[in-house]
Every structure is written in C-alpha cells, then in structure tokens.
Design an enzyme around this catalytic site. Structure first.
Site, mmCIF file in Angstrom:
data_model
loop_
_atom_site.group_PDB
_atom_site.id
_atom_site.type_symbol
_atom_site.label_atom_id
_atom_site.label_comp_id
_atom_site.label_asym_id
_atom_site.label_seq_id
_atom_site.Cartn_x
_atom_site.Cartn_y
_atom_site.Cartn_z
ATOM 1 N N GLY A 258 4.158 -8.308 -23.684
ATOM 2 C CA GLY A 258 2.658 -8.216 -23.872
ATOM 3 C C GLY A 258 2.039 -9.477 -24.103
ATOM 4 O O GLY A 258 0.808 -9.428 -24.513
ATOM 5 N N ALA B 69 -22.336 -30.504 -11.345
ATOM 6 C CA ALA B 69 -21.934 -29.278 -12.099
ATOM 7 C C ALA B 69 -21.302 -29.712 -13.292
ATOM 8 O O ALA B 69 -21.494 -28.893 -14.384
ATOM 9 C CB ALA B 69 -20.900 -28.580 -11.078
ATOM 10 N N LYS B 70 -20.448 -30.777 -13.491
ATOM 11 C CA LYS B 70 -19.945 -30.978 -14.973
ATOM 12 C C LYS B 70 -20.776 -31.384 -15.980
ATOM 13 O O LYS B 70 -20.593 -30.989 -17.027
ATOM 14 C CB LYS B 70 -18.772 -32.097 -14.573
ATOM 15 C CG LYS B 70 -17.555 -31.400 -13.614
ATOM 16 C CD LYS B 70 -17.001 -30.179 -14.355
ATOM 17 C CE LYS B 70 -15.942 -29.800 -13.739
ATOM 18 N NZ LYS B 70 -15.079 -28.570 -14.161
ATOM 19 N N ASN C 53 -19.446 -40.026 -10.354
ATOM 20 C CA ASN C 53 -18.479 -40.383 -9.526
ATOM 21 C C ASN C 53 -19.108 -40.512 -8.013
ATOM 22 O O ASN C 53 -19.308 -39.325 -7.910
ATOM 23 C CB ASN C 53 -17.368 -39.601 -9.555
ATOM 24 C CG ASN C 53 -15.874 -40.295 -9.277
ATOM 25 O OD1 ASN C 53 -15.962 -41.542 -9.218
ATOM 26 N ND2 ASN C 53 -14.839 -39.589 -9.222
ATOM 27 N N TYR D 39 -19.832 -32.074 -7.823
ATOM 28 C CA TYR D 39 -19.100 -32.045 -8.824
ATOM 29 C C TYR D 39 -19.525 -32.822 -10.173
ATOM 30 O O TYR D 39 -19.329 -32.086 -11.254
ATOM 31 C CB TYR D 39 -17.824 -32.541 -8.736
ATOM 32 C CG TYR D 39 -16.598 -32.495 -9.403
ATOM 33 C CD1 TYR D 39 -15.843 -31.183 -9.567
ATOM 34 C CD2 TYR D 39 -16.085 -33.659 -10.268
ATOM 35 C CE1 TYR D 39 -14.919 -31.158 -10.398
ATOM 36 C CE2 TYR D 39 -14.890 -33.505 -11.101
ATOM 37 C CZ TYR D 39 -14.241 -32.201 -11.354
ATOM 38 O OH TYR D 39 -13.337 -31.836 -12.151
ATOM 39 N N VAL E 234 -14.696 -16.659 -10.235
ATOM 40 C CA VAL E 234 -15.588 -16.700 -11.369
ATOM 41 C C VAL E 234 -17.088 -17.117 -10.583
ATOM 42 O O VAL E 234 -18.110 -16.756 -11.318
ATOM 43 C CB VAL E 234 -15.348 -17.894 -12.162
ATOM 44 C CG1 VAL E 234 -14.149 -17.808 -13.126
ATOM 45 C CG2 VAL E 234 -15.325 -19.101 -11.478
ATOM 46 N N GLY F 232 -8.877 -19.852 -14.139
ATOM 47 C CA GLY F 232 -8.104 -20.749 -13.524
ATOM 48 C C GLY F 232 -6.901 -21.256 -14.284
ATOM 49 O O GLY F 232 -6.471 -22.527 -14.477
HETATM 50 P P1 NAP Z 1 -6.166 -27.230 -9.839
HETATM 51 O O1 NAP Z 1 -4.738 -27.556 -10.096
HETATM 52 O O2 NAP Z 1 -6.816 -27.251 -8.610
HETATM 53 O O3 NAP Z 1 -6.425 -25.563 -10.335
HETATM 54 C C1 NAP Z 1 -7.208 -25.073 -10.252
HETATM 55 C C2 NAP Z 1 -7.371 -23.597 -10.987
HETATM 56 O O4 NAP Z 1 -8.603 -22.890 -10.691
HETATM 57 C C3 NAP Z 1 -6.396 -22.711 -10.459
HETATM 58 O O5 NAP Z 1 -5.649 -21.759 -11.176
HETATM 59 C C4 NAP Z 1 -7.349 -21.853 -9.254
HETATM 60 O O6 NAP Z 1 -6.768 -20.624 -8.920
HETATM 61 C C5 NAP Z 1 -8.540 -21.680 -10.202
HETATM 62 N N1 NAP Z 1 -9.726 -21.295 -9.431
HETATM 63 C C6 NAP Z 1 -10.450 -22.153 -8.417
HETATM 64 N N2 NAP Z 1 -11.626 -21.542 -7.949
HETATM 65 C C7 NAP Z 1 -11.526 -20.262 -8.764
HETATM 66 C C8 NAP Z 1 -12.598 -19.525 -8.914
HETATM 67 N N3 NAP Z 1 -13.726 -19.305 -8.027
HETATM 68 N N4 NAP Z 1 -12.434 -18.304 -9.652
HETATM 69 C C9 NAP Z 1 -10.993 -18.112 -10.434
HETATM 70 N N5 NAP Z 1 -10.390 -19.086 -10.379
HETATM 71 C C10 NAP Z 1 -10.448 -20.446 -9.711
HETATM 72 O O7 NAP Z 1 -6.992 -27.894 -10.837
HETATM 73 P P2 NAP Z 1 -6.908 -28.730 -12.241
HETATM 74 O O8 NAP Z 1 -6.831 -30.098 -11.681
HETATM 75 O O9 NAP Z 1 -5.885 -28.097 -13.013
HETATM 76 O O10 NAP Z 1 -8.406 -28.457 -12.787
HETATM 77 C C11 NAP Z 1 -8.754 -27.573 -13.852
HETATM 78 C C12 NAP Z 1 -10.041 -28.015 -14.402
HETATM 79 O O11 NAP Z 1 -10.154 -29.316 -14.758
HETATM 80 C C13 NAP Z 1 -11.506 -27.957 -13.026
HETATM 81 O O12 NAP Z 1 -12.458 -27.345 -13.949
HETATM 82 C C14 NAP Z 1 -11.437 -29.357 -13.007
HETATM 83 O O13 NAP Z 1 -12.762 -29.673 -12.469
HETATM 84 C C15 NAP Z 1 -11.181 -30.151 -14.361
HETATM 85 N N6 NAP Z 1 -10.950 -31.452 -14.217
HETATM 86 C C16 NAP Z 1 -9.696 -31.935 -13.614
HETATM 87 C C17 NAP Z 1 -9.372 -33.166 -13.379
HETATM 88 C C18 NAP Z 1 -8.205 -33.941 -12.608
HETATM 89 O O14 NAP Z 1 -8.063 -34.985 -12.627
HETATM 90 N N7 NAP Z 1 -7.616 -32.903 -12.308
HETATM 91 C C19 NAP Z 1 -10.314 -34.064 -14.281
HETATM 92 C C20 NAP Z 1 -11.207 -33.669 -14.992
HETATM 93 C C21 NAP Z 1 -11.567 -32.535 -15.059
HETATM 94 P P3 NAP Z 1 -5.710 -20.388 -7.794
HETATM 95 O O15 NAP Z 1 -4.545 -20.810 -8.037
HETATM 96 O O16 NAP Z 1 -5.773 -18.874 -7.369
HETATM 97 O O17 NAP Z 1 -6.308 -21.075 -6.527
#
Ligand code: NAP
Length: 251
Positions: free
Chosen positions: A58, A161-162, A152, A158, A67, A16
C-alpha cells in the site's frame, strides 16, 4: 539514498511520476516514508514499474491522467485522497517539450507545452490546495527549469511555461502562507532522461562545457531537493526557486 528527513504519515502526488525526474522524486519521497500516487499520461507499464520499485504494501498507487485537462487534473487529487485518505505534498513535475524556433513554431506546439507545463500546474495545484488549506499543512513543489530563468533558443514555449510556473508558485506562496502551505520551485539544469535523449553528442558536450561541475545530472541528483522542500524542516522556505544544475546558471 541516506535518509535525510522523515516523511512518515505524509501522502504525495507526483505528476509525471512514472519516468525520469518524477520517478526519482517518487522513489525518494517513498524512501523517506511518504505514500506516493504516481501519475502518468500514457505509459502505464512505466508507472507500474515505478510503483513496484517503491514496494511496500500500500505504499504506492498509479493514477492515469492528462494534467493538461482540468477535469483529469482534479481527478488526480481525488484519486490520491481516495487511495490514501489525504494529500500533503504535490509535486508538479509532468512536462513536455515541443522545440522549434519561434519563427517556425506552430500554435499547436505553443499550446501543448503551455497547457501541460503551466496550465497543468495550475489545475492540479488548485485541486490540491483545498484539502491542504483545510488540514493547515501542505507542500507544493513545482519542477521548472533553468530555461525559465535564462531562456533557451528553440524553446520559447517551454521557457515561457517554466518562467510562468515560477511566478505561479511565488503567488501561491503568498496566498496560502498563513495556512502552513509552502510553494517552491526546483529548476534543474540538464538531466539525462528521455526528454533529453535526442540531443547530439556535440550538443551534449556544449552543455557540459557550461556546467561548473562538468557533468550532466541524473534524476537522482534532483530528487533530494524535493525531499527537503517536502519536509517539516523546510517550513520557513517558500516562494524559492532552487536551481539544481551543477552551476550551469548562477545569478
Ligand atoms: P520525461 O522523462 O519525458 O518524463 C515525463 C513524465 O511526465 C512522464 O512520467 C510522462 O508520463 C509525464 N507526462 C507527460 N505529459 C503528461 C501529461 N500531459 N499529464 C501527465 N503526465 C504527463 O521528462 P523528465 O526529463 O523527467 O522531466 C520531468 C520534469 O522536469 C518536466 O517538467 C521537465 O520540463 C523538467 N525538466 C527536465 C529537464 C531535463 O533535462 N530532463 C531539465 C529541466 C527541467 P508518460 O510516461 O505516461 O508519458
């Protein structure tokens, strides 16, 4: 970003890595000298843009793959090794949400979130560990969430999972410590990405009220923690859950 550590010669796979937090981590690892495989699920344009932003001949490749599918997860590690000859750093960042109260949550919602966030972390890590064990050096970094620590409402899938990701990383930390492989967890708080864009202003203000530092995070607030955990200097840090949340959760 000032250069904090030297990752020259290291190869990283960021799941991701095309958008949001993963993108910031991919850019930060590359800025510190690592070559980076940028994984994405569907949005090829975003992944290509991130690879372009990394720049350098590169220095980056993009790898499409879900995934949640064990075969595609393993192929990401193979793709990284095919591109750069090795894998040193794995950042399990790919994640999705599918929120609902448990009373309304469908089995499909539960499965999708567990399969991507937790099983995906298992599948990619399993594939990456073999070459890391062989080379006797590795860094596994899992992006969890404070939701996995305190729970939450509306995010039971979620949060489960986390929390599972943190337990998984701690077990890995014990399994492969003797091979110079560390496994750690970054638990962000509220980060402004596409994942959180649908929250209302009222919900956002409510969250900000609980953050000691009084603001939400940018993806760039999270990335330096990954650089540190990927570095040689973090050799004695393993099995740790590092909250990067502005003081949202203190325990
Ligand atoms: P995001 O902006 O929605 O980006 C998600 C990324 O994951 C994208 O690159 C997406 O690819 C990829 N992805 C989704 N499903 C996938 C799959 N099945 N296989 C491979 N790639 C996949 O999310 P984010 O907010 O940056 O979150 C990133 C991580 O941080 C996550 O694990 C999330 O749970 C965690 N997190 C986020 C927050 C928050 O407040 N945002 C807080 C705590 C933790 P595509 O572009 O192709 O869709």
């Amino acid at each position: 970003m000032n250069r904090l550590f030297d990752l020259t010669g290291k190869v990283a796979l960021v799941t991701g890595g095309s958008r949001g937090i993963g993108r910031a981590i991919a850019l930060a690892l590359a800025a510190h000298g690592a070559k980076v495989a940028v994984n994405y699920a569907a949005n090829a344009a975003a992944a290509e843009e991130t690879a372009r932003a990394i720049g350098g001949e590169g220095a980056a490749v993009t790898l499409r793959g879900d995934v949640a599918d064990p075969a595609q997860a393993a192929a990401l590690v193979e793709g990284t090794i095919a591109a750069f000859g090795r894998i040193d750093i794995l950042v399990n960042n790919a994640g999705v949400t599918s929120d609902d109260l448990v009373l309304r949550m469908s089995e499909a919602q539960w499965d999708r979130v567990i399969d991507t966030n937790l099983k995906g972390t298992f599948s990619v890590t399993k594939a990456a560990l073999r070459p890391m064990v062989r080379q006797r050096w590795g860094r596994i970094i899992c992006v969890s969430s404070v939701a996995g620590i305190v729970g939450n409402a509306g995010q039971a899938n979620y949060s489960a999972a986390k929390a599972g990701v943190a337990g998984f990383a701690k077990a890995i930390a014990k399994e492969v410590a003797s091979r110079n492989i560390t496994a750690n967890v970054i638990a962000p708080g509220f980060v402004d990405t596409e994942m959180t864009r649908d929250l209302t202003d009222a919900q956002r203000q409510e969250i900000v009220r609980m953050v000691a530092l009084g603001r939400t995070a940018t993806p760039q607030d999270i990335a330096p923690a990954a650089v540190f955990l990927a570095s040689d200097e973090a050799a004695y840090v393993t099995g740790h859950v590092l909250t990067v949340d502005g003081g949202l959760v203190m325990y």
